[in-house]
Scaffold this motif. Structure first.
Motif, mmCIF file in Angstrom:
data_model
loop_
_atom_site.group_PDB
_atom_site.id
_atom_site.type_symbol
_atom_site.label_atom_id
_atom_site.label_comp_id
_atom_site.label_asym_id
_atom_site.label_seq_id
_atom_site.Cartn_x
_atom_site.Cartn_y
_atom_site.Cartn_z
ATOM 1 N N LEU A 127 110.908 61.435 9.291
ATOM 2 C CA LEU A 127 111.012 62.749 9.618
ATOM 3 C C LEU A 127 112.372 63.020 10.337
ATOM 4 C CD1 LEU A 127 107.315 63.281 10.897
ATOM 5 C CD2 LEU A 127 108.509 64.354 8.545
ATOM 6 N N ASN A 128 112.846 64.400 10.490
ATOM 7 C CA ASN A 128 114.175 64.718 10.856
ATOM 8 C C ASN A 128 113.773 64.326 12.536
ATOM 9 O OD1 ASN A 128 115.594 65.246 8.857
ATOM 10 N ND2 ASN A 128 114.719 67.408 8.747
ATOM 11 N N ARG A 129 115.051 64.078 13.182
ATOM 12 C CA ARG A 129 115.089 63.822 14.668
ATOM 13 C C ARG A 129 114.574 65.323 15.354
ATOM 14 N NH1 ARG A 129 113.912 60.176 17.631
ATOM 15 N NH2 ARG A 129 114.790 58.751 15.843
ATOM 16 N N ASP A 130 115.095 66.473 14.915
ATOM 17 C CA ASP A 130 114.793 67.656 15.678
ATOM 18 C C ASP A 130 113.384 67.862 15.626
ATOM 19 O OD1 ASP A 130 117.576 67.891 16.234
ATOM 20 O OD2 ASP A 130 117.718 69.455 14.671
ATOM 21 N N TYR A 131 112.531 67.638 14.585
ATOM 22 C CA TYR A 131 111.249 67.807 14.699
ATOM 23 C C TYR A 131 110.497 66.808 15.485
ATOM 24 C CZ TYR A 131 106.317 68.037 12.946
ATOM 25 O OH TYR A 131 105.036 68.033 12.944
ATOM 26 N N LEU A 132 110.720 65.537 15.440
ATOM 27 C CA LEU A 132 110.232 64.432 16.459
ATOM 28 C C LEU A 132 110.381 65.038 17.887
ATOM 29 C CD1 LEU A 132 111.570 61.298 14.559
ATOM 30 C CD2 LEU A 132 109.141 62.514 14.353
ATOM 31 N N GLU A 133 111.768 65.298 18.368
ATOM 32 C CA GLU A 133 111.959 65.681 19.582
ATOM 33 C C GLU A 133 111.277 66.873 19.976
ATOM 34 O OE1 GLU A 133 116.172 65.927 19.990
ATOM 35 O OE2 GLU A 133 116.154 63.533 20.114
ATOM 36 N N ALA A 134 111.157 68.110 19.265
ATOM 37 C CA ALA A 134 110.300 69.173 19.341
ATOM 38 C C ALA A 134 108.948 68.991 19.605
ATOM 39 C CB ALA A 134 110.870 70.348 18.236
ATOM 40 N N CYS A 192 102.709 65.200 10.274
ATOM 41 C CA CYS A 192 102.911 66.518 10.652
ATOM 42 C C CYS A 192 101.504 67.169 10.750
ATOM 43 C CB CYS A 192 103.722 67.541 9.320
ATOM 44 S SG CYS A 192 105.486 67.062 9.374
ATOM 45 N N GLU A 193 100.506 66.911 9.825
ATOM 46 C CA GLU A 193 99.412 67.467 9.835
ATOM 47 C C GLU A 193 98.592 66.964 11.302
ATOM 48 O OE1 GLU A 193 97.761 69.617 8.100
ATOM 49 O OE2 GLU A 193 99.891 69.829 7.299
ATOM 50 N N ALA A 194 98.954 65.673 11.756
ATOM 51 C CA ALA A 194 98.445 65.192 13.094
ATOM 52 C C ALA A 194 98.943 65.923 14.152
ATOM 53 C CB ALA A 194 98.819 63.743 13.278
ATOM 54 N N VAL A 195 100.220 66.338 14.266
ATOM 55 C CA VAL A 195 100.905 67.205 15.299
ATOM 56 C C VAL A 195 100.104 68.541 15.109
ATOM 57 C CG1 VAL A 195 103.132 68.407 15.929
ATOM 58 C CG2 VAL A 195 103.183 66.088 15.043
ATOM 59 N N LYS A 196 99.953 69.283 13.873
ATOM 60 C CA LYS A 196 99.230 70.657 14.120
ATOM 61 C C LYS A 196 97.928 70.498 14.804
ATOM 62 C CE LYS A 196 98.791 72.645 10.343
ATOM 63 N NZ LYS A 196 98.674 73.071 8.846
ATOM 64 N N LEU A 197 97.214 69.612 14.248
ATOM 65 C CA LEU A 197 95.836 69.284 14.946
ATOM 66 C C LEU A 197 95.747 68.943 16.317
ATOM 67 C CD1 LEU A 197 94.331 67.453 11.801
ATOM 68 C CD2 LEU A 197 93.747 69.713 12.693
ATOM 69 N N CYS A 198 96.568 68.220 16.829
ATOM 70 C CA CYS A 198 96.661 68.044 18.061
ATOM 71 C C CYS A 198 97.251 68.802 19.120
ATOM 72 C CB CYS A 198 97.577 66.727 18.422
ATOM 73 S SG CYS A 198 96.846 65.045 17.785
#
Length: 283
Positions: free
Chosen positions: A13-20, A127-133
């Motif tokens: 995954l892109n660094r921007d997404y991970l940091e955000a 990404c789905e884990a992020v959404k649910l969390c």
């Protein structure tokens, strides 16, 4: 409940997404010329390609150990109530097993999910884990169950322009590679049930094959989750990614078309000239 999501570096995954979204990666190990490096920390795919192009042996990768996971989990649990950790497929690496051993030291607080995938196929589960969390409506046990159901619906594949890395890694014979080159065959590597297999061989130039691959994957499909699709690749010719993006739009109205660069794991095994589209099928 305060959650954190963690993952192996193989999610691409892109660094921007991970940091955000405060997703922390545990970098896998990469071995080059007798030295050990950490994926995305002190080695990049460009380093691998330069080493091999200069006549060096193929690089290799290794799983994170239990202590790597224990250190990350211990530190982050000082900031949150529970961690959802997403691993590369158990069939590709011992990361999942090692993460489970570390998680057992924090009962009820660290929940480990086998993505049954790699690269951004693995990334979709993150990404789905992020959404649910971030929604915060479910317990960690419920989130884990949702993610485990999702893993069987991720469609991940890559088209390879060249086979020399596969030959060097012992995954393809030199004779088979010579025949493929003479016939201008481009293999499509598909991830299915956590394992890789050759799904199909396309014939022609890489550009012709990649456009045929995208069409075959997406045209007329009514069983797709149209939230996002990843275009993940190692270095390819100028203009190829733009053409793939346009081809995707021709066949399906994805809300997001996200380009990412393949990390060291895919790069070590597939080499330059590799591109895949990765998406989720509906239930």
């Amino acid at each position: 409940m305060r959650y954190r999501v963690t993952s192996d570096s193989t999610c691409d995954l892109n660094r921007d997404y991970l940091e955000a979204h405060q997703v922390e990666l545990v970098p896998l190990y990469t071995f080059k010329a007798g030295e050990t490096f950490r994926d995305g920390v002190d080695i990049t795919p460009a380093d691998i390609f330069a080493h091999v192009a200069a006549g060096g042996d193929l690089c290799s990768t290794a799983a994170n150990n239990v202590e790597d996971y224990r250190a990350v989990f211990s530190r982050l649990l000082g900031e949150c109530d529970a961690i959802l950790h997403i691993d590369i497929s158990l069939d590709f690496s011992s990361c999942y097993q090692n993460a489970c051993v570390a998680a057992a030291e924090f009962p009820g607080r660290v929940f480990v999910v086998d993505s049954r995938n790699l690269s951004t196929g693995h990334g979709h589960v993150v990404c789905e884990a992020v959404k649910l969390c971030e929604a915060g409506a479910l317990s960690p046990e419920e989130i884990k169950a949702r993610l485990e159901e999702l893993t069987g619906r991720v469609d991940a594949s890559f088209l390879l322009d060249r086979l020399d890395y596969m030959v060097k890694g012992g995954r393809c014979s030199a004779v088979a590679a010579l025949g493929a080159n003479l016939l201008k065959l481009k293999p499509c590597i598909q991830v299915a049930d956590g394992k890789m297999k050759v799904a199909k061989k396309y014939r022609g130039s890489f550009e012709k094959c990649i456009l045929a691959y995208v069409k075959e994957k997406l045209e007329g499909r009514e069983d797709l989750v149209l939230e996002r699709i990843f275009i993940t690749h190692t270095p390819v010719a100028d203009g190829i990614v733009a053409k793939v993006r346009a081809e995707i739009r021709k066949y399906q109205p994805f809300a997001e078309i996200i380009e990412t660069n393949a990390g060291c794991t895919v790069s070590c095994h597939c080499g330059p000239g590799t591109l895949g589209i990765l998406f989720i099928r509906a239930k």
